[in-house]
Design a protein around this motif. Structure first.
Motif, PDB file in Angstrom:
ATOM      1  N   ALA A  28      14.997   9.439  47.036  1.00 25.43           N
ATOM      2  CA  ALA A  28      14.709   8.043  47.370  1.00 25.43           C
ATOM      3  C   ALA A  28      13.226   7.852  47.691  1.00 25.43           C
ATOM      4  O   ALA A  28      12.606   6.872  47.268  1.00 25.43           O
ATOM      5  CB  ALA A  28      15.566   7.603  48.547  1.00 25.43           C
ATOM      6  N   ILE A  29      12.649   8.791  48.413  1.00 28.28           N
ATOM      7  CA  ILE A  29      11.216   8.699  48.742  1.00 28.28           C
ATOM      8  C   ILE A  29      10.375   8.827  47.482  1.00 28.28           C
ATOM      9  O   ILE A  29       9.405   8.081  47.288  1.00 28.28           O
ATOM     10  CB  ILE A  29      10.835   9.755  49.793  1.00 28.28           C
ATOM     11  N   LEU A  32      10.356   5.637  45.481  1.00 25.75           N
ATOM     12  CA  LEU A  32       9.454   4.628  46.029  1.00 25.75           C
ATOM     13  C   LEU A  32       7.986   4.995  45.852  1.00 25.75           C
ATOM     14  O   LEU A  32       7.125   4.124  45.815  1.00 25.75           O
ATOM     15  CB  LEU A  32       9.750   4.412  47.518  1.00 25.75           C
ATOM     16  N   SER A  33       7.701   6.278  45.737  1.00 21.58           N
ATOM     17  CA  SER A  33       6.307   6.733  45.658  1.00 21.58           C
ATOM     18  C   SER A  33       5.761   6.768  44.241  1.00 21.58           C
ATOM     19  O   SER A  33       4.558   6.621  44.048  1.00 21.58           O
ATOM     20  CB  SER A  33       6.183   8.133  46.270  1.00 21.58           C
ATOM     21  N   MET A  40      10.570   7.152  38.148  1.00 28.57           N
ATOM     22  CA  MET A  40      11.431   6.522  39.151  1.00 28.57           C
ATOM     23  C   MET A  40      12.902   6.687  38.788  1.00 28.57           C
ATOM     24  O   MET A  40      13.742   6.948  39.656  1.00 28.57           O
ATOM     25  CB  MET A  40      11.100   5.038  39.278  1.00 28.57           C
TER      26      MET A  40
END
Length: 175
Positions: A28-29, A32-33, A40
């Protein structure tokens, strides 16, 4: 405090839960990054597969298989098709570098981890044996195709309409 951690990690299912949870949070991180859409999608697929691992640890095998088939497989492929059907001719704009951004992210994540860890340590969780159904898959199938057949069919129509709408929007952007 560290004795509780050692006791927690002494069981194999707790280690598997910890690894799957870290992979799910990490995916998840990363999602988002990352700045590229394909990266993604791969990060989201990692999160979906990690969630399936969590379901296996929680002895919900049917939900784990559905998680892999529907989310990790179908939704990820649907996202990739959506990426392939749209134009990406513009050069990606370089975002200004923010050196403090990663530091704040780390501090926030560490603080959240600390709060959750403290809350888990202080909570009183029920213990004991809970009777489990012998055949969860059959019970889910009975409920799905008797009591919940209308919402099931409406959801399939909704997903079809959403996919057709995405194709129409993608075609309009080409013109």
């Amino acid at each position: 405090m560290f004795g509780n951690i050692v006791d927690f990690l002494s069981r194999g299912e707790n280690i598997a839960f910890f690894i799957c949870a870290l992979l799910a949070i990490g995916g998840a991180i990363f999602m988002l990054s990352f700045t590229k859409v394909v990266h993604m999608v791969v990060a989201v697929a990692l999160t979906f597969i990690s969630l399936a691992g969590l379901y296996v640890v929680l002895e919900a095998e049917f939900v784990a298989v559905v998680q892999i088939l529907i989310y990790a497989g179908a939704i990820s492929i649907l996202m990739i098709f959506g990426i392939m059907m749209t134009k990406h001719t513009k050069e990606e704009e370089e975002e200004p570098k923010r050196p403090w951004h990663n530091g704040l992210l780390f501090v926030g994540a560490a603080g959240l981890f600390g709060i959750i860890f403290y809350a888990i340590q202080k909570s009183q969780l029920p213990s004991g044996e809970y009777p489990s159904m012998q055949d969860n898959t059959m019970e889910i199938g009975k409920l799905l195709f008797t009591n919940h057949v209308i919402p099931f069919e409406l959801m399939s129509v909704l997903l079809t309409v959403a996919f057709i709408g995405a194709i129409i929007v993608a075609k309009r952007e080409e013109d």
